[in-house]
Motif scaffolding. Structure first.
Motif, short mmCIF file in Angstrom:
data_model
loop_
_atom_site.label_atom_id
_atom_site.label_comp_id
_atom_site.label_asym_id
_atom_site.label_seq_id
_atom_site.Cartn_x
_atom_site.Cartn_y
_atom_site.Cartn_z
N ALA A 206 0.72 -1.47 0.18
CA ALA A 206 -0.13 -0.33 0.29
C ALA A 206 0.78 1.49 -0.26
O ALA A 206 1.65 1.23 0.52
CB ALA A 206 -0.73 0.21 1.46
N VAL A 207 0.27 1.93 -1.15
CA VAL A 207 1.20 3.59 -0.69
C VAL A 207 0.65 4.51 -1.02
O VAL A 207 1.03 5.67 -1.50
CB VAL A 207 2.21 3.47 -1.94
CG1 VAL A 207 3.77 3.00 -2.50
CG2 VAL A 207 1.63 3.15 -3.45
N THR A 208 -0.99 4.40 -1.35
CA THR A 208 -1.94 5.67 -1.17
C THR A 208 -2.63 5.67 -0.24
O THR A 208 -3.30 4.70 -0.03
CB THR A 208 -2.67 5.84 -2.51
OG1 THR A 208 -3.19 4.60 -3.32
CG2 THR A 208 -1.90 5.69 -3.70
N ALA A 209 -3.22 6.92 0.10
CA ALA A 209 -4.74 6.14 1.00
C ALA A 209 -5.49 7.33 1.09
O ALA A 209 -5.12 8.74 0.96
CB ALA A 209 -3.80 5.72 2.55
N PHE A 210 -7.04 6.72 1.46
CA PHE A 210 -7.91 8.92 1.45
C PHE A 210 -7.72 8.37 2.79
O PHE A 210 -8.38 7.01 3.45
CB PHE A 210 -9.15 7.37 1.26
CG PHE A 210 -8.52 8.30 -0.54
CD1 PHE A 210 -7.71 8.23 -1.69
CD2 PHE A 210 -9.95 7.47 -1.98
CE1 PHE A 210 -7.97 8.82 -2.73
CE2 PHE A 210 -9.47 7.58 -2.97
CZ PHE A 210 -8.51 8.40 -3.53
N LEU A 219 -5.77 10.75 11.62
CA LEU A 219 -5.73 9.22 11.35
C LEU A 219 -4.40 9.59 9.82
O LEU A 219 -3.97 8.96 9.60
CB LEU A 219 -6.95 8.60 10.97
CG LEU A 219 -7.81 8.67 11.72
CD1 LEU A 219 -8.99 7.87 11.07
CD2 LEU A 219 -7.03 7.53 13.12
N SER A 220 -4.42 10.27 9.58
CA SER A 220 -3.89 10.89 7.59
C SER A 220 -2.33 10.70 8.82
O SER A 220 -1.14 10.60 8.09
CB SER A 220 -4.04 11.76 7.44
OG SER A 220 -5.47 12.13 6.39
N ALA A 221 -2.11 11.22 9.76
CA ALA A 221 -0.45 11.96 10.67
C ALA A 221 -0.11 10.78 10.46
O ALA A 221 0.83 9.97 10.37
CB ALA A 221 -0.62 12.62 11.45
N ARG A 226 3.40 5.64 8.92
CA ARG A 226 3.70 3.78 8.89
C ARG A 226 3.97 3.97 7.52
O ARG A 226 4.49 2.85 7.48
CB ARG A 226 1.78 3.36 9.09
CG ARG A 226 1.76 3.90 11.00
CD ARG A 226 0.31 3.13 10.74
NE ARG A 226 0.89 1.10 10.53
CZ ARG A 226 -0.33 -0.15 10.32
NH1 ARG A 226 -1.36 0.19 10.50
NH2 ARG A 226 0.70 -1.41 10.09
N GLY A 227 4.72 4.70 6.75
CA GLY A 227 4.88 4.81 5.55
C GLY A 227 4.35 5.04 4.13
O GLY A 227 4.59 4.81 3.01
N ILE A 228 2.51 5.77 4.23
CA ILE A 228 2.22 5.87 3.21
C ILE A 228 2.51 7.07 2.73
O ILE A 228 2.02 8.21 3.17
CB ILE A 228 0.70 5.86 3.69
CG1 ILE A 228 -0.26 4.49 4.32
CG2 ILE A 228 -0.44 6.48 2.58
CD1 ILE A 228 -0.25 3.00 3.28
N ARG A 229 3.08 6.67 1.56
CA ARG A 229 3.58 7.93 0.88
C ARG A 229 2.12 8.67 0.72
O ARG A 229 3.00 10.64 -0.26
CB ARG A 229 4.55 7.66 -0.30
CG ARG A 229 4.99 6.59 0.55
CD ARG A 229 6.56 6.67 -0.65
NE ARG A 229 6.04 6.01 -1.50
CZ ARG A 229 6.48 4.49 -1.91
NH1 ARG A 229 6.81 3.72 -0.70
NH2 ARG A 229 6.06 4.08 -3.02
N ASP A 271 -5.28 2.49 -2.51
CA ASP A 271 -4.58 0.86 -1.87
C ASP A 271 -5.22 0.86 -0.21
O ASP A 271 -6.16 -0.28 0.28
CB ASP A 271 -3.33 0.97 -1.47
CG ASP A 271 -2.96 1.58 -3.29
OD1 ASP A 271 -3.38 0.13 -4.12
OD2 ASP A 271 -1.67 1.57 -3.00
N LEU A 272 -5.59 2.07 0.66
CA LEU A 272 -6.11 1.92 2.01
C LEU A 272 -6.80 2.74 1.73
O LEU A 272 -7.14 4.75 1.69
CB LEU A 272 -5.94 2.35 2.43
CG LEU A 272 -5.80 2.41 3.74
CD1 LEU A 272 -6.40 0.97 4.35
CD2 LEU A 272 -4.66 2.32 4.83
#
Length: 384
Positions: A206-210, A219-221, A226-229, A271-272
Motif C-alpha cells: 500500500a502506497v496510497t490512502a484516502f 489518522l492521516s498523520a 507508517r509509511g503511506i506516501r 490502496d487503503l
C-alpha cells in the motif's frame, strides 16, 4: 416572476440581541456557534444575583446579561449547573429510551445554562472586572470582528478551552506526538481507535490512502508515519481542512497529504481508505452534535456504498466504529453486516479493543450499562 437559484439567495443578516440598559435600548451582534436563537427577554445580572434566582429566570426563558465581575459569573454558572437535575428514569426503562431521555436532559441543560450571557466590545475584549484576554481565542474561533457582541458564557468558556487545546495540543501515544485541534473540530481524545489504526497490518504494497472525514488529520498523520506516501484527506468543514493541514505540516508530513473539500470520497482510487464516522445514528440537535451523531447513518451508509468503487485491486477499506449504537438499541449488528454485504464488500478481518475513557467507569451515567460494555472495532473490508 422567476425563482431564485441558491446562488442568488441573499445572505441572511447576522442575528442581533436587543435589551434595555439603564432605560436605554441597546443592541449587539448575537453569537452562537451552537445555533441557539437570540433570546427575546434579557435582564441585567450582577454579583447580588443568587443561583436560585438565575436558574428560575433562565428556566423561564429569560436571559441574564452579566454586568459585574467575570469570575463571579463563572461561579454562578457552576452553581446553576449543580442545581439542575435530570429527569427520573422509569422502572424497566429500555436503553434506547434512556438514551433519548439523556439527550433531552442534555439539551435542556444546555439551553438553560446558555442563558447566562456576557458582552464583548468592538475591540474584542470583555468589559467586565477580572475578565481574561480572549482576543486570540475569539479570532481563531470567529475571525476578526469590529462589532460589539453578546455570547453565552458557557459557549465562551468552550471557545477558551478550545484555544488551550489548540495551543498545548492533545497527546496521541499512537502517533508519538501531539495533535492540535482547532475550535469546532473534534479532538482525538479517545485513544483506542487510534491504536487500532496504528497497529492493524497494512494492505500489501500500500502506497496510497484516502482519509474520509479527516477532522484534525490525526489518522492521516498515523498513516504517514507508517509509511503511506500519498494520502488524500477529505472533509466538508473548512475548519477541519485547515486544522488537518496545520497538523500535518507541523509533524513534517506536508508532502505526504493533500486536503480536499469533498463529501466523502475524492476522485480516483486508493490502496487503503480509512473512515471514522460519527458512531451514533441520531439527529444532531445543535451544530456541535455533528461530530458525534450521524443522522440516519448517512455517512456510514455513504462510505460503505461507495467504497468498492474507490479501492484499487487488493485494496482495503478500514471502518473504525464503536458498537455503542448497537448497545443503545439504535442499530443492530445485522443491520451493519447487511449494509456491508449490500455494498458488495467482504469482511477480511475485525480488530477489537475496549475503551478506556472515564465515562465507561462512571456508574452514575444513565447509559453506564452500554458504555461499560462498549467495543471499538476496525473492520477490514475488501471488494467482494
Amino acid at each position: 416572476m422567476s425563482e431564485r437559484t441558491p446562488a442568488q439567495e441573499p445572505t441572511p443578516a447576522p442575528a442581533r440581541i436587543d435589551w434595555i440598559e439603564n432605560s436605554t435600548p441597546r443592541s449587539a451582534l448575537w453569537r452562537s456557534e451552537s445555533g441557539w436563537p437570540a433570546p427575546t427577554r434579557v435582564v441585567p445580572g450582577d454579583d447580588t444575583m443568587t443561583a436560585a434566582v438565575a436558574l428560575r429566570l433562565a428556566s423561564a426563558g429569560t436571559a441574564i446579561l452579566w454586568t459585574d465581575d467575570f469570575q463571579n459569573a463563572k461561579q454562578l454558572l457552576g452553581a446553576m449547573g449543580r442545581r439542575l437535575t435530570g429527569s427520573r428514569a422509569p422502572r424497566n426503562d429500555t436503553m434506547r429510551a434512556a438514551f433519548a431521555r439523556s439527550r433531552e436532559d442534555a439539551l435542556r441543560r444546555a439551553a438553560i445554562l446558555g442563558m447566562l450571557l456576557v458582552p464583548i466590545d468592538a475591540e474584542g475584549t470583555i468589559p467586565l472586572r477580572r475578565s481574561p484576554d480572549i482576543r486570540s481565542a475569539t479570532i481563531h474561533a470567529w475571525g476578526v470582528s469590529t462589532d460589539a457582541s453578546v455570547v453565552s458564557l458557557r459557549e465562551l468558556l468552550g471557545v477558551l478551552g478550545a484555544e488551550e487545546w489548540r495551543t498545548t495540543g492533545v497527546d496521541v501515544p499512537a502517533l508519538g506526538a501531539r495533535i492540535h485541534p482547532h475550535y469546532g473540530v473534534f479532538a482525538p481524545v479517545r485513544g483506542e481507535y487510534l491504536d487500532l489504526v496504528a497497529t492493524t497490518p497494512l494492505p500489501a504494497d500500500a502506497v496510497t490512502a484516502f482519509d474520509i472525514g479527516t477532522g484534525t488529520g490525526v489518522l492521516s498523520a498515523i498513516l504517514a508515519r507508517r509509511g503511506i506516501r500519498s494520502i488524500t484527506a477529505t472533509d466538508l468543514d473548512p475548519r477541519a481542512l485547515a486544522c488537518a493541514r496545520e497538523n500535518l505540516d507541523r509533524l513534517g508530513f506536508a508532502d505526504a497529504a493533500a486536503m480536499i473539500k469533498a463529501d466523502l470520497f475524492p476522485d480516483g482510487r486508493a490502496d487503503l481508505i480509512v473512515c471514522n464516522p460519527p458512531w451514533i445514528p441520531a439527529t444532531p440537535k445543535v451544530s456541535t452534535d455533528y461530530a458525534v451523531y450521524d443522522e440516519d447513518g448517512r455517512m456510514l451508509a455513504g462510505f460503505l456504498s461507495g467504497l468498492a468503487d474507490h479501492l484499487t485491486p487488493g485494496g482495503e477499506g478500514w471502518l473504525v466504529i464503536s458498537d455503542i449504537a448497537e448497545r443503545l438499541g439504535l442499530r443492530s449488528r445485522g443491520d451493519l453486516l447487511d449494509a456491508i454485504d449490500d455494498a458488495g464488500l467482504t469482511v477480511i478481518a475485525r480488530m477489537d479493543t475496549r475503551p478506556t475513557h472515564t465515562r465507561a467507569a462512571d456508574r452514575s451515567d444513565p447509559l453506564h450499562a452500554a458504555r461499560s460494555a462498549e467495543v471499538t472495532s476496525l473492520w477490514r473490508l475488501g471488494a467482494a
